[in-house]
Write a protein that holds these residues in place. Structure first.
Motif, PDB file in Angstrom:
ATOM      1  N   LYS A 111       0.820  -1.213   0.000  1.00 17.15           N
ATOM      2  CA  LYS A 111       0.000   0.000   0.000  1.00 17.15           C
ATOM      3  C   LYS A 111       0.858   1.268   0.000  1.00 17.15           C
ATOM      4  O   LYS A 111       0.474   2.290  -0.573  1.00 17.15           O
ATOM      5  CB  LYS A 111      -0.932   0.003   1.202  1.00 17.15           C
ATOM      6  N   ARG A 112       2.020   1.197   0.633  1.00 16.41           N
ATOM      7  CA  ARG A 112       2.901   2.373   0.694  1.00 16.41           C
ATOM      8  C   ARG A 112       3.373   2.799  -0.696  1.00 16.41           C
ATOM      9  O   ARG A 112       3.747   3.953  -0.896  1.00 16.41           O
ATOM     10  CB  ARG A 112       4.117   2.077   1.580  1.00 16.41           C
ATOM     11  N   ASP A 113       3.348   1.876  -1.658  1.00 18.50           N
ATOM     12  CA  ASP A 113       3.819   2.198  -3.000  1.00 18.50           C
ATOM     13  C   ASP A 113       2.756   2.877  -3.857  1.00 18.50           C
ATOM     14  O   ASP A 113       3.069   3.399  -4.930  1.00 18.50           O
ATOM     15  CB  ASP A 113       4.283   0.923  -3.720  1.00 18.50           C
ATOM     16  N   ILE A 114       1.503   2.855  -3.425  1.00 20.80           N
ATOM     17  CA  ILE A 114       0.399   3.363  -4.240  1.00 20.80           C
ATOM     18  C   ILE A 114       0.249   4.867  -4.038  1.00 20.80           C
ATOM     19  O   ILE A 114       0.101   5.340  -2.910  1.00 20.80           O
ATOM     20  CB  ILE A 114      -0.925   2.645  -3.870  1.00 20.80           C
ATOM     21  N   PRO A 115       0.255   5.658  -5.114  1.00 18.94           N
ATOM     22  CA  PRO A 115       0.135   7.124  -4.961  1.00 18.94           C
ATOM     23  C   PRO A 115      -1.237   7.561  -4.443  1.00 18.94           C
ATOM     24  O   PRO A 115      -1.363   8.636  -3.870  1.00 18.94           O
ATOM     25  CB  PRO A 115       0.369   7.651  -6.381  1.00 18.94           C
ATOM     26  N   GLN A 116      -2.265   6.752  -4.685  1.00 20.33           N
ATOM     27  CA  GLN A 116      -3.608   7.095  -4.217  1.00 20.33           C
ATOM     28  C   GLN A 116      -3.838   6.607  -2.798  1.00 20.33           C
ATOM     29  O   GLN A 116      -3.136   5.732  -2.294  1.00 20.33           O
ATOM     30  CB  GLN A 116      -4.661   6.452  -5.123  1.00 20.33           C
ATOM     31  N   LYS A 117      -4.858   7.164  -2.163  1.00 22.04           N
ATOM     32  CA  LYS A 117      -5.223   6.715  -0.832  1.00 22.04           C
ATOM     33  C   LYS A 117      -6.184   5.541  -0.935  1.00 22.04           C
ATOM     34  O   LYS A 117      -7.197   5.609  -1.629  1.00 22.04           O
ATOM     35  CB  LYS A 117      -5.856   7.847  -0.022  1.00 22.04           C
ATOM     36  N   ILE A 118      -5.868   4.463  -0.238  1.00 21.06           N
ATOM     37  CA  ILE A 118      -6.711   3.276  -0.205  1.00 21.06           C
ATOM     38  C   ILE A 118      -6.992   2.926   1.253  1.00 21.06           C
ATOM     39  O   ILE A 118      -6.080   2.834   2.072  1.00 21.06           O
ATOM     40  CB  ILE A 118      -6.044   2.085  -0.919  1.00 21.06           C
ATOM     41  N   VAL A 119      -8.269   2.748   1.574  1.00 23.74           N
ATOM     42  CA  VAL A 119      -8.689   2.382   2.923  1.00 23.74           C
ATOM     43  C   VAL A 119      -8.980   0.886   2.942  1.00 23.74           C
ATOM     44  O   VAL A 119      -9.698   0.373   2.080  1.00 23.74           O
ATOM     45  CB  VAL A 119      -9.952   3.169   3.339  1.00 23.74           C
ATOM     46  N   SER A 120      -8.408   0.165   3.912  1.00 25.89           N
ATOM     47  CA  SER A 120      -8.548  -1.286   3.968  1.00 25.89           C
ATOM     48  C   SER A 120      -9.240  -1.730   5.244  1.00 25.89           C
ATOM     49  O   SER A 120      -9.034  -1.151   6.310  1.00 25.89           O
ATOM     50  CB  SER A 120      -7.168  -1.962   3.897  1.00 25.89           C
ATOM     51  N   LEU A 121     -10.029  -2.772   5.123  1.00 24.43           N
ATOM     52  CA  LEU A 121     -10.650  -3.441   6.271  1.00 24.43           C
ATOM     53  C   LEU A 121     -10.425  -4.933   6.118  1.00 24.43           C
ATOM     54  O   LEU A 121     -10.658  -5.495   5.041  1.00 24.43           O
ATOM     55  CB  LEU A 121     -12.161  -3.160   6.323  1.00 24.43           C
ATOM     56  N   ASN A 122      -9.973  -5.599   7.191  1.00 19.30           N
ATOM     57  CA  ASN A 122      -9.780  -7.047   7.128  1.00 19.30           C
ATOM     58  C   ASN A 122     -10.880  -7.763   7.892  1.00 19.30           C
ATOM     59  O   ASN A 122     -11.786  -7.146   8.460  1.00 19.30           O
ATOM     60  CB  ASN A 122      -8.389  -7.435   7.636  1.00 19.30           C
ATOM     61  N   SER A 123     -10.811  -9.087   7.925  1.00 19.45           N
ATOM     62  CA  SER A 123     -11.878  -9.890   8.521  1.00 19.45           C
ATOM     63  C   SER A 123     -12.042  -9.607  10.012  1.00 19.45           C
ATOM     64  O   SER A 123     -13.163  -9.643  10.540  1.00 19.45           O
ATOM     65  CB  SER A 123     -11.609 -11.382   8.286  1.00 19.45           C
ATOM     66  N   LYS A 124     -10.931  -9.306  10.711  1.00 20.90           N
ATOM     67  CA  LYS A 124     -11.031  -8.985  12.140  1.00 20.90           C
ATOM     68  C   LYS A 124     -11.773  -7.669  12.358  1.00 20.90           C
ATOM     69  O   LYS A 124     -12.589  -7.540  13.273  1.00 20.90           O
ATOM     70  CB  LYS A 124      -9.640  -8.926  12.767  1.00 20.90           C
ATOM     71  N   ASN A 125     -11.481  -6.671  11.509  1.00 15.86           N
ATOM     72  CA  ASN A 125     -12.204  -5.400  11.587  1.00 15.86           C
ATOM     73  C   ASN A 125     -13.699  -5.624  11.387  1.00 15.86           C
ATOM     74  O   ASN A 125     -14.536  -5.083  12.109  1.00 15.86           O
ATOM     75  CB  ASN A 125     -11.713  -4.426  10.508  1.00 15.86           C
ATOM     76  N   ILE A 126     -14.008  -6.430  10.375  1.00 17.90           N
ATOM     77  CA  ILE A 126     -15.403  -6.660  10.014  1.00 17.90           C
ATOM     78  C   ILE A 126     -16.139  -7.393  11.128  1.00 17.90           C
ATOM     79  O   ILE A 126     -17.267  -7.037  11.489  1.00 17.90           O
ATOM     80  CB  ILE A 126     -15.487  -7.440   8.685  1.00 17.90           C
ATOM     81  N   GLN A 127     -15.479  -8.396  11.692  1.00 12.84           N
ATOM     82  CA  GLN A 127     -16.129  -9.147  12.766  1.00 12.84           C
ATOM     83  C   GLN A 127     -16.377  -8.258  13.982  1.00 12.84           C
ATOM     84  O   GLN A 127     -17.429  -8.335  14.614  1.00 12.84           O
ATOM     85  CB  GLN A 127     -15.276 -10.346  13.174  1.00 12.84           C
ATOM     86  N   PHE A 128     -15.432  -7.385  14.298  1.00 15.68           N
ATOM     87  CA  PHE A 128     -15.587  -6.535  15.473  1.00 15.68           C
ATOM     88  C   PHE A 128     -16.660  -5.466  15.268  1.00 15.68           C
ATOM     89  O   PHE A 128     -17.473  -5.197  16.155  1.00 15.68           O
ATOM     90  CB  PHE A 128     -14.257  -5.876  15.832  1.00 15.68           C
ATOM     91  N   THR A 129     -16.674  -4.820  14.095  1.00 20.01           N
ATOM     92  CA  THR A 129     -17.682  -3.782  13.846  1.00 20.01           C
ATOM     93  C   THR A 129     -19.066  -4.369  13.653  1.00 20.01           C
ATOM     94  O   THR A 129     -20.065  -3.691  13.876  1.00 20.01           O
ATOM     95  CB  THR A 129     -17.310  -2.937  12.617  1.00 20.01           C
ATOM     96  N   ASN A 130     -19.145  -5.647  13.224  1.00 19.70           N
ATOM     97  CA  ASN A 130     -20.415  -6.368  13.178  1.00 19.70           C
ATOM     98  C   ASN A 130     -21.478  -5.590  12.389  1.00 19.70           C
ATOM     99  O   ASN A 130     -22.559  -5.295  12.899  1.00 19.70           O
ATOM    100  CB  ASN A 130     -20.891  -6.619  14.621  1.00 19.70           C
ATOM    101  N   PRO A 131     -21.195  -5.237  11.128  1.00 17.49           N
ATOM    102  CA  PRO A 131     -22.118  -4.379  10.370  1.00 17.49           C
ATOM    103  C   PRO A 131     -23.396  -5.106   9.981  1.00 17.49           C
ATOM    104  O   PRO A 131     -23.406  -6.312   9.763  1.00 17.49           O
ATOM    105  CB  PRO A 131     -21.299  -4.008   9.137  1.00 17.49           C
ATOM    106  N   GLN A 132     -24.451  -4.328   9.844  1.00 15.71           N
ATOM    107  CA  GLN A 132     -25.744  -4.876   9.439  1.00 15.71           C
ATOM    108  C   GLN A 132     -25.751  -5.232   7.960  1.00 15.71           C
ATOM    109  O   GLN A 132     -26.303  -6.249   7.547  1.00 15.71           O
ATOM    110  CB  GLN A 132     -26.827  -3.835   9.736  1.00 15.71           C
ATOM    111  N   THR A 133     -25.149  -4.370   7.129  1.00 18.51           N
ATOM    112  CA  THR A 133     -25.047  -4.599   5.688  1.00 18.51           C
ATOM    113  C   THR A 133     -23.657  -4.176   5.228  1.00 18.51           C
ATOM    114  O   THR A 133     -22.884  -3.570   5.985  1.00 18.51           O
ATOM    115  CB  THR A 133     -26.084  -3.771   4.903  1.00 18.51           C
ATOM    116  N   SER A 134     -23.350  -4.452   3.964  1.00 20.97           N
ATOM    117  CA  SER A 134     -22.062  -4.033   3.418  1.00 20.97           C
ATOM    118  C   SER A 134     -21.973  -2.514   3.290  1.00 20.97           C
ATOM    119  O   SER A 134     -20.874  -1.947   3.325  1.00 20.97           O
ATOM    120  CB  SER A 134     -21.828  -4.692   2.052  1.00 20.97           C
TER     121      SER A 134
END
Length: 802
Positions: A111-134
């Motif tokens: 990600k450090r090589d990419i000139p654009q900003k990219i926001v990432s979420l992994n499976s642990k983030n998703i499990q903890f935030t427990n979203p209702q929908t995508s």
């Protein structure tokens, strides 16, 4: 004799240690289940048990042994090196998923090589935030704003762009189709959040890699990959989740199962969610209350008072998500991946249409989206090592998708129910390649072909006589849209501090539509539309890290959106008293933009992430007043309506500033915050006016504490006001969804919520999540939303893993 026993004990211990091993996570020190242990030719293999243990007795002292696990970095060692330590520590790549991204080039990059900003979420983030929908999952990033016309909705906004100016991909396959509209979209909620392994959101243009529609950003969802055992043993993993939310009486169940063999892997996933009517908060504008609603009885439609005006009557729905994936790895660097996805829903009430009034009475007796169905099958072949002069890595993806949607509405005390049904068959083929030219240069290139066919019908149903009569359809039946493209991108990294990336893409887009059927009702000045357009887009940027503390990113890009069938051929009531008609004289819109980012890292204890951007949109495709055969008003669905059409009639200027903060207060305690400032105007008949999808200033702040098995997150979400003068003209016309200011004008009030989220790992196999959202019970709507957000909301979830 005593010395003999001592020698025997030492030898026995050494032999035991040499023949058994315990595999642990290097960070958490927890045992890792399902680690494949094998030699070079895989003639010898073992797999770790629930305690992370396995026997090494069949391996020779000096031969190479590999330890492989999906969520950890591959480790190579020998039995001799392990010696009497009896333990192997694997580095987790779960955190690394936030540093390795795929969406920027279709292959893994840092990600450090990419000139654009990219926001990432992994499976642990998703499990903890427990979203209702995508859609709710995207909102947790703090950099994606989500609008909801109804509970079964979620239309993301990124940097002032939304709907068909943002691209959605699932496992690399574009989800956008020929009828993605400029109005709010809810297609993203068809993606099951339980099936997502990681998500990458590219902020800003992505047309070089993804083509049309990737103007404001790209939302890339990557679903679970089947895990293989790489041994003769069967690897079995399973998860069961049950969740309840009080504000909507939500009841959710999820199940997934992974079966892994030596060369084959299978993942089955199923989720079902049932939502009741959503209850809003107590403290806020009375304009959002639901004081009454329409009930249809044997005697006809009546208006009934709502016993609890906080309950948004007729907002609930249910949804089923199914996924089946198969992976075959005949060789170390060759894989075949098959994915099958199916999502269906019940009727989804269009809540914002149910709260409209006409002459002091509720206008609609019913307004529903019919079942929203999405099916996708895709086959991907990936080879990550090759001696070819043309490529080192190659990936071919072929996919078929079918989208089905419908709209059913009936006015209050009317006997006519309008039914319009649409379906899209979408075929796509992508070929992506990577070639390392030398130690400093990588070259990416590829080809894409997309073909969409639209079917559409319109009927008026008389509910008294149970008869059907054909009427104008939403789209020209049988219309097609196809896109052919080639692209290339180069990455030059002369040293670890500097990276330059640049790319070009050429797209040729052709759409065809026959309006003969609809001309019976519309009397258009044309019967056939053939629209062709070519588009050349490019990007160039640098990432520069002069020292450990500082990183600069600079990027310039162009992007485009070619007119689709929704732009060219749609017929629909855009707002009360207006109807949109077809226009075959359209060209692509172009966006030209740049961004600068600065990241300051003070010894990992304090990290500041600053970004600013500017975008100019030319030839913007917008809805404006129009004339049909010289007439500015026509009869549509029994109502005299103002004629409008999509036109290349505007220019727009969008700019913004983003600041993110991460502060490590202690080993267990962390503060994070994100704030987004967005502004912009567009040209409307020579006058600059606010842009519809520029969200208010918004952000969040989290204080997270984690120790051993417990994690706690106390956080606030907040949103600035948009006054009447800051609303776009098209939003002012929808005054029924807004609060009214002191002068009686619509506006979007500021709001905030205080929230608490916890997760406890009760046992290795069991985790419990509990959240209280909107603790102060605020009554609010996110900007442009037709439905009020949940009031105080208690969410409980139980997960059991095998």
């Amino acid at each position: 004799m005593k010395s003999f026993y001592i020698i025997f004990f030492v030898l026995f211990t050494c032999v035991s240690f040499a023949q058994n091993v315990k595999v642990l996570n290097k960070t958490t020190q927890e045992p890792i289940f399902g680690v494949a242990i094998y030699n070079v030719d895989k003639s010898k293999s073992e797999i770790t048990n629930f305690r992370g243990e396995a026997s090494l007795s069949e391996f020779d002292e000096g031969e190479d042994i590999y330890f492989k696990h999906l969520s950890h970095v591959l480790k190579q060692t020998t039995k001799f090196i392990i010696g009497s330590r009896n333990k192997i520590y694997l580095e987790s790549n779960t955190e690394g998923l936030q540093e390795i991204v795929i969406s920027a080039s279709k292959f893994q990059q840092n990600k450090r090589d990419i000139p654009q900003k990219i926001v990432s979420l992994n499976s642990k983030n998703i499990q903890f935030t427990n979203p209702q929908t995508s859609a709710d999952l995207l909102e947790t990033t703090g950099q994606v704003y989500v609008q909801k016309s109804q509970m079964g909705g979620g239309s993301p906004m990124i940097r002032g762009f939304s709907t068909n100016r943002l691209l959605i991909t699932v496992d690399g396959v574009r989800m956008n189709n020929a009828i993605f509209r400029g109005g709010n979209l809810q297609n993203v909620i068809a993606i099951d959040p339980f099936s997502i392994q990681n998500t990458e959101v590219t902020l800003g243009a992505g047309s070089v890699i993804y083509g049309s529609d990737a103007v404001g950003g790209v939302m890339s969802f990557y679903t679970q990959k089947p895990q293989l055992s790489y041994t003769d043993s069967l690897l079995v993993k399973s998860n069961v989740v049950a969740r309840y939310a009080s504000a909507s009486n939500e009841k959710t169940g999820h199940f997934d199962l992974n079966l892994g063999y030596k060369n084959w892997g299978f993942v089955t996933s199923a989720s079902y969610t049932d939502f009741g009517d959503l209850k809003m908060g107590k403290n806020g504008p009375d304009d959002y209350l639901r004081p009454e609603y329409v009930v249809t009885t044997a005697e006809g439609d009546i208006v009934q008072g709502n016993s609890d005006p906080l309950v948004q009557k007729y907002s609930g729905y249910n949804q089923l998500n199914l996924m089946q994936k198969v992976r075959y790895e005949p060789l170390e660097n060759l894989s075949f991946d098959l994915g099958l996805f199916y999502t269906t829903s019940s009727n989804i009430p269009r809540y914002d249409r149910l709260i409209r009034y006409r002459s002091g009475t509720l206008r609609s007796a019913g307004w529903n989206y019919g079942p929203q169905n999405w099916f996708m099958s895709n086959l991907q072949v990936t080879k990550l090592s090759s001696n070819s002069n043309l490529y080192d890595k190659i990936k071919a993806t072929i996919a078929y998708q079918n989208f089905e949607e419908s709209r059913m509405d009936r006015d209050f005390q009317s006997s006519i129910r309008s039914i319009r049904e649409e379906a899209v068959d979408a075929y796509s083929f992508n070929l992506d390649l990577e070639k390392t030219l030398d130690s400093k240069t990588q070259f990416f290139y590829g080809f894409e072909y997309v073909y969409n066919k639209v079917t559409s019908s319109g009927e008026d149903e008389n509910i008294d006589s149970n008869t059907l009569e054909l009427t104008v359809s939403r789209y020209p039946n049988g219309a097609t849209w196809q896109s052919t493209a080639v692209y290339s991108s180069i990455k030059y990294k002369p040293n670890t501090k500097f990276v330059f990336q640049s790319g070009l893409r050429f797209n040729h887009v052709v759409s065809k539509a026959d309006f003969t059927e609809n001309n019976v009702y519309l009397n258009l000045p044309f019967t056939v539309s053939n629209n062709e357009a070519g588009a050349l887009t490019g990007t160039a940027g640098v990432s520069w890290t002069p020292n450990k503390m500082m990183q600069w990113k600079l990027n310039a890009s162009s992007a485009f959106r070619a007119p689709n069938i929704d732009d060219i051929g749609k017929v629909f009531d855009s707002e009360p008293g207006s109807v949109v008609v077809p226009n075959d004289n359209l060209k692509p819109e172009y966006a030209y933009g740049g961004e600068v980012g600065l990241k300051l890292n003070f010894n990992e204890s304090l990290i500041l992430d600053l970004n600013t951007y500017y975008t100019y949109l030319d030839n913007a495709l917008v809805r404006r007043d129009y004339s049909l055969n010289g007439e500015t008003e026509i009869m549509y669905d029994g109502e005299l309506s103002n004629v409008q059409a999509i036109q290349n009639a505007s220019k727009a200027w969008i700019y913004g500033f983003e600041v993110g903060l991460k502060y490590k207060l202690s080993k267990q305690l962390e503060l994070t915050s994100q704030y987004n400032i967005i502004g912009g105007t567009e040209e409307d008949e020579g006058i600059e006016v606010p842009i519809r999808h520029v969200a208010p200033y918004f952000g969040n702040t989290h204080i997270t504490w984690a120790k051993n098995k417990l994690k706690v997150d106390a956080f606030a979400n907040y949103n600035n006001e948009l006054s009447f003068n800051q609303l776009a003209p098209s939003e002012i016309e929808k005054d029924y969804i807004y609060a009214l200011d002191a002068d009686g004008n619509p506006y979007s009030p500021a709001w905030y919520t205080l929230n608490l989220r916890t997760q406890y790992q009760w046992r290795k196999s069991t985790s419990i999540s509990a959240s209280i959202e909107n603790i102060t019970n605020q009554r609010y709507k996110t900007y442009s939303s037709g439905i009020a957000a949940a009031g105080i909301n208690v969410i409980l979830a139980l997960k059991y893993s095998l």
